[in-house]
Motif scaffolding. Sequence first.
Motif, mmCIF file in Angstrom:
data_model
loop_
_atom_site.group_PDB
_atom_site.id
_atom_site.type_symbol
_atom_site.label_atom_id
_atom_site.label_comp_id
_atom_site.label_asym_id
_atom_site.label_seq_id
_atom_site.Cartn_x
_atom_site.Cartn_y
_atom_site.Cartn_z
ATOM 1 N N VAL A 1 0.843 -1.206 0.000
ATOM 2 C CA VAL A 1 0.000 0.000 0.000
ATOM 3 C C VAL A 1 0.881 1.260 0.000
ATOM 4 C CG1 VAL A 1 -1.692 1.326 1.329
ATOM 5 C CG2 VAL A 1 -2.013 -1.125 1.016
ATOM 6 N N ALA A 2 1.993 1.196 0.732
ATOM 7 C CA ALA A 2 2.901 2.343 0.755
ATOM 8 C C ALA A 2 3.522 2.566 -0.624
ATOM 9 C CB ALA A 2 3.989 2.126 1.797
ATOM 10 N N LYS A 3 3.838 1.449 -1.303
ATOM 11 C CA LYS A 3 4.427 1.540 -2.649
ATOM 12 C C LYS A 3 3.502 2.345 -3.573
ATOM 13 C CE LYS A 3 5.491 -1.531 -6.510
ATOM 14 N NZ LYS A 3 5.328 -2.924 -6.959
ATOM 15 N N TYR A 4 2.200 2.203 -3.364
ATOM 16 C CA TYR A 4 1.243 2.949 -4.204
ATOM 17 C C TYR A 4 0.709 4.193 -3.490
ATOM 18 C CZ TYR A 4 1.579 -1.040 -7.299
ATOM 19 O OH TYR A 4 2.070 -2.008 -8.141
ATOM 20 N N ASN A 5 1.496 4.696 -2.554
ATOM 21 C CA ASN A 5 1.175 5.961 -1.872
ATOM 22 C C ASN A 5 -0.219 6.010 -1.251
ATOM 23 O OD1 ASN A 5 3.674 7.093 -2.592
ATOM 24 N ND2 ASN A 5 2.858 7.519 -4.650
ATOM 25 N N ASN A 6 -0.643 4.879 -0.671
ATOM 26 C CA ASN A 6 -1.968 4.827 -0.032
ATOM 27 C C ASN A 6 -3.091 5.268 -0.961
ATOM 28 O OD1 ASN A 6 -0.299 4.365 2.201
ATOM 29 N ND2 ASN A 6 -1.853 5.216 3.571
ATOM 30 N N ASP A 7 -2.881 5.069 -2.256
ATOM 31 C CA ASP A 7 -3.855 5.547 -3.243
ATOM 32 C C ASP A 7 -4.866 4.444 -3.547
ATOM 33 O OD1 ASP A 7 -5.231 6.538 -5.377
ATOM 34 O OD2 ASP A 7 -3.469 6.964 -6.628
ATOM 35 N N LYS A 8 -6.109 4.673 -3.145
ATOM 36 C CA LYS A 8 -7.105 3.617 -3.331
ATOM 37 C C LYS A 8 -7.481 3.416 -4.802
ATOM 38 C CE LYS A 8 -11.069 6.530 -2.335
ATOM 39 N NZ LYS A 8 -12.119 6.893 -1.416
ATOM 40 N N THR A 9 -7.163 4.388 -5.648
ATOM 41 C CA THR A 9 -7.453 4.184 -7.070
ATOM 42 C C THR A 9 -6.464 3.190 -7.693
ATOM 43 O OG1 THR A 9 -6.082 5.975 -7.973
ATOM 44 C CG2 THR A 9 -8.306 6.558 -7.258
ATOM 45 N N ILE B 1 -8.127 -8.896 3.292
ATOM 46 C CA ILE B 1 -9.072 -7.873 2.825
ATOM 47 C C ILE B 1 -9.224 -6.792 3.890
ATOM 48 C CG2 ILE B 1 -11.557 -7.453 2.411
ATOM 49 C CD1 ILE B 1 -11.569 -10.086 0.798
ATOM 50 N N ARG B 2 -9.378 -7.234 5.146
ATOM 51 C CA ARG B 2 -9.523 -6.253 6.234
ATOM 52 C C ARG B 2 -8.266 -5.403 6.375
ATOM 53 N NH1 ARG B 2 -13.031 -10.101 8.511
ATOM 54 N NH2 ARG B 2 -11.359 -11.351 9.418
ATOM 55 N N CYS B 3 -7.103 -6.034 6.220
ATOM 56 C CA CYS B 3 -5.829 -5.293 6.301
ATOM 57 C C CYS B 3 -5.776 -4.207 5.230
ATOM 58 C CB CYS B 3 -4.645 -6.231 6.039
ATOM 59 S SG CYS B 3 -4.084 -7.129 7.452
ATOM 60 N N ILE B 4 -6.084 -4.603 4.000
ATOM 61 C CA ILE B 4 -6.012 -3.642 2.884
ATOM 62 C C ILE B 4 -7.003 -2.500 3.134
ATOM 63 C CG2 ILE B 4 -6.407 -3.310 0.403
ATOM 64 C CD1 ILE B 4 -5.519 -6.231 -0.009
ATOM 65 N N ALA B 5 -8.225 -2.880 3.541
ATOM 66 C CA ALA B 5 -9.264 -1.863 3.769
ATOM 67 C C ALA B 5 -8.827 -0.884 4.839
ATOM 68 C CB ALA B 5 -10.578 -2.537 4.148
ATOM 69 N N SER B 6 -8.234 -1.401 5.918
ATOM 70 C CA SER B 6 -7.894 -0.486 7.010
ATOM 71 C C SER B 6 -6.720 0.403 6.609
ATOM 72 C CB SER B 6 -7.669 -1.253 8.315
ATOM 73 O OG SER B 6 -6.315 -1.527 8.495
ATOM 74 N N GLN B 7 -5.790 -0.143 5.824
ATOM 75 C CA GLN B 7 -4.679 0.689 5.351
ATOM 76 C C GLN B 7 -5.171 1.803 4.423
ATOM 77 O OE1 GLN B 7 -1.301 0.869 5.943
ATOM 78 N NE2 GLN B 7 -1.839 -0.465 7.649
ATOM 79 N N LEU B 8 -6.145 1.479 3.586
ATOM 80 C CA LEU B 8 -6.626 2.464 2.607
ATOM 81 C C LEU B 8 -7.779 3.310 3.146
ATOM 82 C CD1 LEU B 8 -6.593 0.316 -0.670
ATOM 83 C CD2 LEU B 8 -5.057 2.196 -0.108
#
Lengths: 231, 602
Positions: free
Chosen positions: B12-20, B41-48
């Motif tokens: 997620v950091a590699k993509y700058n927390n960008d949900k797009t 899924i929960r991890c990704i959702a909470s990061q974004l």
Amino acid sequence: MSTIQFTIDGKQCTAKPGQTIVEAAKQNGVYIPTLCHFEGLKPAGVCRICTVKVGGRNMAACTTPVADGMVVENKTAELEDYRKAIVEMLFVEGNHMCPTCEKSGNCELQALAYRYMMMVPRFPFLFPKRELDASLPKIVIERNRCVQCLRCVRAITAPDGKRIFGIVKRGGHAKINVDRELAQSMSDELAQKAMDLCPVGSILKKEVGFAVPIGKRKFDTKPIGSDIERA
Amino acid sequence: MGREDAVVKQVVAKYNNDKTRLMDIITDVQHELGCISDDTIRCIASQLQISSVDVEGVVTFYHFFTKTPRGRYTVYLNNSAVALMKGRTAIAKAFEEAAGCRFGSITSDGTIGLYDTSCIGMNDQEPAAIINGVVFTNLTTQKVKDMVAGMKAGKNVQDMVTEFGDGANQSEFIRSMVKNNIMRKGPVLFAPYEMGSSLKAALSKKPEDVIDEIKLGNLRGRGGAGFPTGMKWDFCRKSEGAKKFVVCNADEGEPGTFKDRVILTEIPHMLFEGMAIAGYAVGASEGILYLRAEYQYMKKYLEKILGDMREKNLLGKNILGKGFDFDIRIQMGAGAYVCGEESALIESAEGRRGEPRNRPPFPVQKGYLGYPTTVNNVETFCCVVRIMLEGGEWFKKMGTAQSAGTKLLSVSGDCSNPGIYEVEFGTTVQTLLEMVGGRTAKAVQIGGPSGTCIGKKDFGRRICYDDLATGGSIIIIGPDRDLFEIVHNFMDFFVEESCGWCVPCRAGNVILKERLEKIMSGKASMKDMEELESWCKIIKSMSRCGLGQTSPNPIYTTIQNFRDLYEAKVRKDVDYVTTFDLMAAVQESCKAAGRIPKVEEH
């Protein structure tokens, strides 16, 4: 331009710029049947029941803005038959048992079926196996009745704006699901709002049932659309 | 949660927390973890900072994303109609026997997973499969046995590729066994051209003049719908927006088409140059190549070409010293036919479910991230390059009045020379059949499943927008084929690939397929067939996007053109035949009661 002039089935109508065909029709006393549409929510164009013909092309009246000089065909025999077909598709696609449903009489799908005088769907029943989720504290999600109108997806959000409902999988396997954590903390008011938004009996608030008796419900005495239609 | 958490955070950091960029995030996380579990899924959702059901919605939408492990070696075996013609059934059986698990599951030790997949763009070299991103073509049962033995021995998948295809397939950045099979070169796409020459010509004109030249050439979209390219660019140019985007639709998903794969392999610089010209014409400085996941094996190579072009100052800042900036990034898809629809493609590129948008607004008004966007087909951009060099007048001289230029066709099925053919628009089906060695055909599927199935009486018709339109897929069906099996395969495809958004497409295709099966089983009446035809019309006219508007076509066009085949299948002595099978329904209770039902009494 402040007013738009257009016609529906030959009737002269007026509208404000930016209005959709459904909204403008309603204002002019013309009922275009809808199911996924809900006033105040961003139109989704999911159910296609509001399909009208404009310039020889079919388009969803809930998502199409009205334009000056537009000629809209609404109640043609073909469109009415195709709309009825969609209602029938929804009946065979899910498992709808009206007599035992809490929403009977308040159900928009049932009301549309009455409007179109559906006796038995022209399509064979698919009898899908659908999951019922009664594990959440405030609501029951009864997917057998879900028509995937996306009203809950569009309207029900947590206080921080996150969506509680969403759609998962695709095609015939697509179904409504929730963010469990957010759904756990739904308030009574939000649960009630979700149930009221749901056009069918798919989202039910727990611990209350048949508060309004059969016979005194929304569509029991007034058929769907009758509040809009003017001769 | 330890490793999962760390992987998700890093990606997620590699993509700058960008949900797009959710598509890339899921792809990368799955690459590391093997699948995207509910916890992930929960991890990704909470990061974004988004709802987990939004992430789950995306994970479960795309065929190549998975919530459960699909094996260290994941075999995706193409199940297109042409794959079946070329012996897919035996190959699938060989995979199951050698691996020891059924399709749709993984071996008990988690080594191998076997899965079906929709057309992977290799119809001219079927049966074919993708294993961990690597393409294997012309499979035989012996090859399958050897490959599975290799997998069980822990061999590297790339090392199992021992021979390479022609042209750039041999490049150190591809190293694939895929063959180009370029059977006929035409003057637009496969004539010689010097990289950069077209862009140079374009940049010496005013952007408006570039658009006028495209309009003069009467270039229409090569994806199949045929919208005039110049007009699309003009709309995009005139739309207001802080910035604009050029998107190339390389989501070639129509079963039977593979011409974009060959363009991407052999003339990608021509395509990228066309995108830059589009950027100049509409006023965009960013381009996106939306590449279908099946073509992942070319990504490194395409990145290399982009790098070369940047070095030559054909991309990047101040291109050719003319003060024009333009660059391109590659967005990978993840397996969804509907993303070939331009607004669904944009949704997907923005990290969402690939569901088409309601229009208006059109992408040229509000497209990628809400900015005016022109989406064009791979081949269209290449045509642009040639028009800039030779002029619109030259281009227009080829083809027909309504369909200028040439068309690249992907020809497969029952013919002696499958491959790609660049022919002038207006070519008749008969001429094409002679060209490809398919004279014996009893039917030809023009434009893939969403197109038209024609019989001999129509072989004099022409391939062009005003007669038989096609995005490029031509499937030749020989005299011994069972047309119903092909139609059924196509309906399976549409049921699988419907996004599920609108009711007619979601429910309707399932209903059509069921009725088709009733007819195929010999248990249908004439009335069943007539109903089926009328239901096709309902779904075609009530569906929201091109998918549902064309998905009944396999049935609809075969009823129209091969009515005798249907009539031979249905019973004419009765008007109603039930599909209810009493024997099957009572089987279980009879068994429990120890009775044998008396069949003759029913």
